[in-house]
Write an enzyme that holds these catalytic residues in place. Structure first.
Site, mmCIF file in Angstrom:
data_model
loop_
_atom_site.group_PDB
_atom_site.id
_atom_site.type_symbol
_atom_site.label_atom_id
_atom_site.label_comp_id
_atom_site.label_asym_id
_atom_site.label_seq_id
_atom_site.Cartn_x
_atom_site.Cartn_y
_atom_site.Cartn_z
ATOM 1 N N CYS A 54 0.822 -1.213 0.000
ATOM 2 C CA CYS A 54 0.000 0.000 0.000
ATOM 3 C C CYS A 54 0.857 1.265 0.000
ATOM 4 O O CYS A 54 0.352 2.352 -0.298
ATOM 5 C CB CYS A 54 -0.936 0.000 1.206
ATOM 6 S SG CYS A 54 -0.097 -0.136 2.794
ATOM 7 N N HIS A 102 19.055 0.722 0.511
ATOM 8 C CA HIS A 102 17.620 1.013 0.483
ATOM 9 C C HIS A 102 16.799 -0.248 0.769
ATOM 10 O O HIS A 102 15.871 -0.226 1.583
ATOM 11 C CB HIS A 102 17.229 1.586 -0.878
ATOM 12 C CG HIS A 102 15.764 1.839 -1.029
ATOM 13 N ND1 HIS A 102 15.125 2.928 -0.467
ATOM 14 C CD2 HIS A 102 14.784 1.117 -1.663
ATOM 15 C CE1 HIS A 102 13.837 2.883 -0.747
ATOM 16 N NE2 HIS A 102 13.606 1.794 -1.463
ATOM 17 N N ALA A 193 -11.522 -9.728 4.225
ATOM 18 C CA ALA A 193 -11.066 -10.748 5.174
ATOM 19 C C ALA A 193 -9.599 -11.089 4.984
ATOM 20 O O ALA A 193 -9.164 -12.203 5.257
ATOM 21 C CB ALA A 193 -11.920 -12.006 5.029
#
Length: 362
Positions: A54, A102, A193
């Site tokens: 995300c 990184h 879910a």
């Protein structure tokens, strides 16, 4: 920085891309498969793995030249039908030791919106597993990812960066407590879910919430999770019409677009005008239309909102962050000294590796 080839990192994250752009860049399994087909034949791209969460979409790989990396960027942009100017403004590239540092920082939770969060470790492991399954790893990525996991575990074991409210679940529960005072009487609806939704639901239960309902596009999955949580299950299509029954709605679906529109929420609030309704949108793309936040007595927080709240904990852990960063820098430097010779020349045959090279011992 000029990228000439070798080991590289290419991608966009919450540092460079706002939530609205990250929604466009998110890679579903179908898009990942399509991308793999597009870039599998790219000349000069020897190894690659993609991490899509995300908060970031990032490629890690080994290229014979900057031209191969440019082709990867072009194929990614074309697949998502994203304007190149918008994508180029958000994308960052690093190579060699910088790229390695990184990756180690990402896996250790040092580059996350919620500093020290632990979910990213599993997400990096899954990205590597998927790359192995596709056959797109080789001796460089295999070694680098193995050492990345060791470093991330070391950081978590020897520093305290994971202390405090460093997960969206815990931050969301704290916000709910501020709104409702206590959660024992609060009715919670979980839309989706998956793992992040389940963790948030369990966090609510751990702080006193007793009335929990699960809705998922797959009713059998909703029933399975509801049983594990000692909760109720609800057919997904019934959820919008029954919002008025709940006080807290945790949205964590994998839907490609908005699930809850302003009209549905406004109709809900007309049925419960004196009671607040709290939406926690953990989905990417977002499940709840941002316009919902403008409705009276409605509270809406998305991933970026929760991350800003969690950022307040960073100052208290500044010393631990410095220790963790020092560990990452030390490990990255030592590993790069061993890996640099492998990252220079191309193997015979270009992009093809033997099975032994793909899965080296150790």
């Amino acid at each position: 920085m000029s990228i000439t080839g070798g080991f590289f990192h290419l991608g966009a994250s919450h540092h460079t891309a706002p939530l609205a752009l990250r929604e466009k860049l998110a890679l579903t399994p179908e898009k990942t498969a399509a991308l793999g087909a597009r870039i599998g034949a790219l000349s000069g791209l020897r190894e690659w793995a993609v991490l899509s969460t995300c908060n970031r979409v990032e490629f890690y790989g080994v290229a014979e030249s900057s031209a191969a990396i440019d082709c990867l960027r072009a194929e990614f942009c074309a697949l998502l039908e994203c304007p190149s100017a918008e994508l180029n403004a958000a994308i960052r590239q690093t190579s060699g030791l910088d790229a390695l540092r990184h990756l180690l920082g990402v896996a250790s939770g040092l580059d996350s919106q919620m500093l020290g969060e632990t979910e990213i470790f599993g997400q990096v492991k899954e990205a590597y597993a998927q790359a192995q399954h596709r056959g797109t790893t080789g001796p460089v990525l295999n070694r680098i990812f193995q050492k990345t996991f060791q470093t991330a575990k070391l950081v978590r074991t020897h520093t305290a960066i994971t202390e405090g409210q460093v997960s969206v679940a815990n931050v969301a529960v704290d916000l709910a407590l501020k709104i409702f005072g206590e959660l024992r009487a609060a009715r919670v609806l979980l839309l989706g879910a998956g793992e992040i939704g389940e963790k948030t639901a369990r966090a609510f239960q751990s702080r006193g919430a007793e009335a929990l309902t699960v809705a998922s596009r797959r009713l059998e999955r909703a029933m399975e999770l509801a049983q594990a949580l000692a909760a109720s299950a609800l057919p997904f299509e019934h959820a919008p019409g029954r919002l008025a029954e709940f006080d807290i709605v945790v949205c964590a679906t994998a839907a490609p677009g908005v699930v809850l529109a302003p009209e549905a929420v406004a109709a809900t609030m007309r049925r419960r005008p004196a009671r607040p309704l709290f939406f926690i949108d953990l989905a990417l793309p977002r499940d709840v239309d941002p316009a919902v936040a403008g409705l009276p007595n409605v509270f809406l927080y998305n991933l970026d909102d929760l991350a800003k709240i969690a950022e307040e904990n960073r100052t208290a852990r500044a010393a631990e962050v410095a220790r963790a960063q020092a560990l990452v820098a030390e490990r990255a430097g030592a590993l790069w000294r061993r890996m640099e010779p492998l990252c220079g020349g191309a193997p015979a045959g270009g992009t093809r590796w033997t099975e032994a090279a793909r899965h080296p011992a150790g």
